[in-house]
Enzyme design. Sequence first.
Site, PDB file in Angstrom:
ATOM      1  CG  HIS A 127      -3.291   1.397  -1.968  1.00 21.26           C
ATOM      2  ND1 HIS A 127      -1.972   1.194  -2.284  1.00 21.26           N
ATOM      3  CD2 HIS A 127      -3.993   0.662  -2.868  1.00 21.26           C
ATOM      4  CE1 HIS A 127      -1.876   0.369  -3.313  1.00 21.26           C
ATOM      5  NE2 HIS A 127      -3.088   0.041  -3.692  1.00 21.26           N
ATOM      6  CB  VAL A 160      -2.259   9.854  -5.111  1.00 19.38           C
ATOM      7  CG1 VAL A 160      -1.252  10.569  -4.212  1.00 19.38           C
ATOM      8  CG2 VAL A 160      -3.648   9.900  -4.496  1.00 19.38           C
ATOM      9  CB  SER A 206       2.127  -1.708  -5.871  1.00 15.38           C
ATOM     10  OG  SER A 206       1.030  -1.280  -5.093  1.00 15.38           O
ATOM     11  CG  LEU A 233      -1.818  -1.237   1.354  1.00 18.18           C
ATOM     12  CD1 LEU A 233      -2.696  -1.129   2.597  1.00 18.18           C
ATOM     13  CD2 LEU A 233      -2.690  -1.428   0.112  1.00 18.18           C
TER      14      LEU A 233
END
Length: 290
Positions: free
Chosen positions: A37, A176, A186, A33
């Site tokens: 997230h 983001v 990730s 994360l």
Amino acid sequence: MRVVRSVAELRIALKALREEGHRLGFVPTMGFLHEGHATLIQHSRQRCGATVVSIFVNPTQFGPGEDLATYPRDLEGDQSLCLRMGVDVLFLPDASEMYPSHFQTSIEPGPIAEPLCGRFRPGHFRGVATVVGKFFNMVQPDLAFFGQKDLQQCAVIRRMVRDLNLPVDVVVVPTVREKDGLALSSRNAYLSPQERTRALSISQGLFAMEAAFKDGERSVDMLTAIAFDPLHLVDQVQYCELVDALTLDALSGDVDRPAAVCVAAYVGKTRLIDNILLNPSGDGVMFGNG
Ligand code: PAF
């Protein structure tokens, strides 16, 4: 925060939250994360009384030769992020909980899964729709939160929710980015410092294209060319396309409706995706259903 591993435990934890009258928000993830997230969790916490996060690296959405075995994992870090963000229930099923032996039923998305990533990752969206459909049945959330970076995933899930009358509102949360523009993912963990610098050409092209759009450029060909221009720095461009933001149909001529420029490219062995929304009416793009 309650950590549960089986569907039976999950149901008990959620029953208690529902009996307390909470609206349930759900953030499905594959772990490792990051702040993207965390932002989804924040949105859920703002709109719902209780938030459920799942972490499951879903094997059915990886194709042969993709990064299932090496997908980054950090359960300890993930748990502390969830704790810090005020998650109520963390669901950590294993593959046998999600896909018991003799599992054989899938959700097959329609044409919305065919363009863009669908051309390069056959079966990927079947895997995504199936696991998300299963999660929706397990969690029965009121709202579910997904990142705009995976724009086609959002479109496939919104279509599935409408087509199958699933009682959940899908909320698409803006991408983001790092300060220098790289979209959080990730998979950024795979990039060497030199690759990371080259990966910036993806967002730089998108920002240049957005600036041209704001200056009045409407030609699909011109805007696509602007987004494409810096991509000579990546190793392989799978697509750089301007599409209808909601249906993902390819656009031609001038942009006359909410649109998205979507890119998928390899930098080294890492496949990255990104997109930017454009709306000729000057408003944000409304995704409906949540
Ligand atoms: O976006 C992801 O992380 C995954 O595709 C999802 C939605 C958790 C399904 O496995």
